[in-house]
Every structure is written in structure tokens, then in C-alpha cells.
Design an enzyme around this catalytic site. Sequence first.
Site, mmCIF file in Angstrom:
data_model
loop_
_atom_site.group_PDB
_atom_site.id
_atom_site.type_symbol
_atom_site.label_atom_id
_atom_site.label_comp_id
_atom_site.label_asym_id
_atom_site.label_seq_id
_atom_site.Cartn_x
_atom_site.Cartn_y
_atom_site.Cartn_z
ATOM 1 N N GLU A 122 0.889 -1.167 0.000
ATOM 2 C CA GLU A 122 0.000 0.000 0.000
ATOM 3 C C GLU A 122 0.918 1.205 0.000
ATOM 4 O OE1 GLU A 122 -1.626 3.125 0.494
ATOM 5 O OE2 GLU A 122 -1.744 2.651 2.625
ATOM 6 N N CYS A 178 -1.799 8.995 2.795
ATOM 7 C CA CYS A 178 -1.751 8.524 1.408
ATOM 8 C C CYS A 178 -3.095 8.733 0.716
ATOM 9 C CB CYS A 178 -1.343 7.050 1.356
ATOM 10 S SG CYS A 178 -2.416 5.950 2.306
#
Length: 450
Positions: free
Chosen positions: A227, A261
Site C-alpha cells: 500500500e 496517502c
Amino acid sequence: MLKGINPYTQDEIYSFKSITSAEVNHKIEAAQNVFKTWRRTSFNERASLMLQLSNHLKKNATDLASIITKEIGKPISQSIAEIEKCAWVCEYYAENAEVQLQQKHITTDAQSSYVSYEPLGVILAVMPWNYPFWQVFRFLAPNLMAGNVGLLKHASNVQLSARAIEECLRLVGFPESCFQNLQISSQKVEEAIKHQHVKAVTLTGSEKAGQAVASQAGQALKKSVLELGGNNALVVFDDCNLEATVKICVQARFQNNGQSCIAGKRLLIQDSIYDDFIAELTTQVKDLKEGHPQDTDTYISVMAREDLAEELEEQLNTSVIKGAKIRLGGKRNQAFFEPCLVENVTSDMPIFQEETFGPVLAITRFSKANEAVELVNGSKFGLGVSVFTENDKLIDDLIPQFEDGAVFVNELVKSDPRLPFGGTKRSGYGRELSDEGILEFVNKKTVYIK
């Protein structure tokens, strides 16, 4: 040496030595030994411990949140919310893991044929600093419920959080070595991945870190889940609920001091409402309370490290040289960076192309829907996109056109234990959370009985 600096006071919090290679091997061997018994525990036993862990997090939320705030400068109210979300993911998997991992029976010409889902063993998690508890717990909860055991290599500036997580599990009664913190630098990650007892690795972090871990795991023929970065777009159409949409966009960009993010980093506004939207956006951003991260009403405080603020400043300055216009904020004082709105942003600028990990919102106009889709998909990242419109037909038309791992309509992109989380392109591969996440690190075993 692993050092922690309070970004608000600039005082050193700790200075820890990395453990030796021999100590790393000892911890991995201990993890393998406990796995042999942990994998045989019932779902009821695991769930009982996981629910106790959830309760422990809730009862100690303020104390645990203070650790986060001290280490990375996250406003305390947001740190408390992070701990509460960790409690939620523990409850979710305690209640759902058994069903998610039940055998899948398939009709064939055999007397019986099915797929069983069995734990792999020791899983290594390489985790970042920006959500120092949540990133770990969304790995920890599904994997321990699946019967795996965990090793954590946490970021060097959140080692107090790493130790606290390990201590939480110990206090509620998880077996010793079921989940261990590896106090090591990034240089020793490859060594851990290569160990015969480490079966897989998951990483949340930068694109560069993901490339390194993926390469190391690939050479060792071990599964990895990544990720990585994101450059999420907030796409605002002229039929949106303007005031509510602005409020969501402000939260999407500026919570956690913009260090996420999945933050909305690129704001795309349709021409016909551009001026009205910008006026309301400027007002709401000005109203954000700046101050000491330990104050409960603070929304914006320092970034996690001064070097990160310097990097953001460079991205902004380069974009201004290329023609971007700062409408609000943008000044830096050590690790503090003023919430910043930047207009006239084009696709060749760093604040459009690159991930900006801090409180800078890049703003671009568009006129038609197809233009917005091109701008969204023009990023090398593909984590998520938010679309704001009341037009159901437009939503149905747009969703398949976006290349991201998630599309949120009239809401910011966020992780939810009930939904799979992950991206495409340079944002990584694999999924966390939901049933998709718990199935990433299991042996999907085919059984055929004649």
C-alpha cells in the site's frame, strides 16, 4: 540508532539502538514456535482476546493517543480517533473472521471437494509513521484472527508507538511472541524477509520503499502486499451541495496535517462554480484552528519532521516558478507548514504530478466530465478518487472510467474495516481489510476426496 524527535518542541524523545541480527533471528524463531500452537487455537479463543484488546484500546485511548501526538505532532483529538478506529477493526475481525475463513465447498465429481483457508505462519509488516497505530492494527487484527503471527518493523520515529502496541497485546493475554516489535532500521528488513520462517511481507509506505521490499520478497519467492503513495483527486461538479462539499474537501486534505496517502491532494472544480467554491473554501481553511497538538481544539499543527516540511516547500516553490499561484498560506516555520491553497495548477507541476505529503491543496479547473476523468487518470498513482455531484446518471457513467482502487461519491476516501482497501498503478497491489484483506495471507488449499 533509532531516534524520536518531538516535532512541536524539537526535543529528543528517545534514542534506541537497533537490535542485532542474532536478536532478530531469535525473535523470528520464537514467532515460529508460537505459531505452531497459535494456529490450532479456536476462533472463539482468538476472538475473545481480540475483543479484550479492543476494550483495552478504548479504556486507554487518551494515554495511547498522547504517544502518537508526542511522536508525530498529530492533533490529540485526531490521535484519539485513530485509537478508537483500531478498536473497531479488532471488533470487526473478532466478529467476522470465522465466517470469512470457513471452507468453501465446490461441487465436482469427487465425494467431497472444497477450499480451506489456513494460516501461512510468520508475517512481517513494514509500517509508516503517519498513522502509527492504525496502519499496524489493520494488519494485526485480520492476520492474528487468521492464525498467523506477526512481526512489526515500524518507522524509526514512532518506536514508542511500536512498543506500546506490543505491550497492549501482552497485557490482554496474547501468547508471548505472537506479535513482536523488531527494533531495526530499514537496512535490516531484507535480512528478515529472507529468513526461512518469514512467509510473507506487507508494507505501507513510500513508492521507493515498496519497490525495495517487493524486489526482496520476489527474490525470496514470498508473497507481498503493498500500500504505497496516493495522489487522490477531489472532483467537484457544479450541481454539488457546495457548502457540504467544501467541508468534506477541507477534511480530506488537511486532517492529520495533510500527511495521509488517501488525502485529497488535487482539487478539480468545474468552471461554472469555481469562484463561489474557492471563496467558501478559503473561508473554511482560514477557520481551521492552529496550535499545540495536545490542545483538544487544535486541527492543524506541525508536520512529523522538519525535513518533510522542507520537501513540501520545495515542491510548492517549484510549482510556483512554473506558474502556480498561492491563494492562501504556504509559509514554513521549522516543521510547521501553513495550510496552503494553490491555484492555476497544471499537470506538469510537482504538486500535481507528485504525492504532496502535507497541507497543500493543488487546485485545477475543468469544464466537462471527460476532461475531469483525464485529469484524475493522468496520475501515476491510483489509490482513490472522490466525486461530488447529485447526478446519479453521471455517477454511474464515471465510476467505470476511473482507474483508482476506490471511488467515493460525496465523501472523502477513507479506510473502513468492512471494505477492501488498496490501489492500482504506483499505489501498490493487494488489498487490506474486509474479507479480501484476511484472505491475502492464507493458504487457499484445494481438497479433493474421492
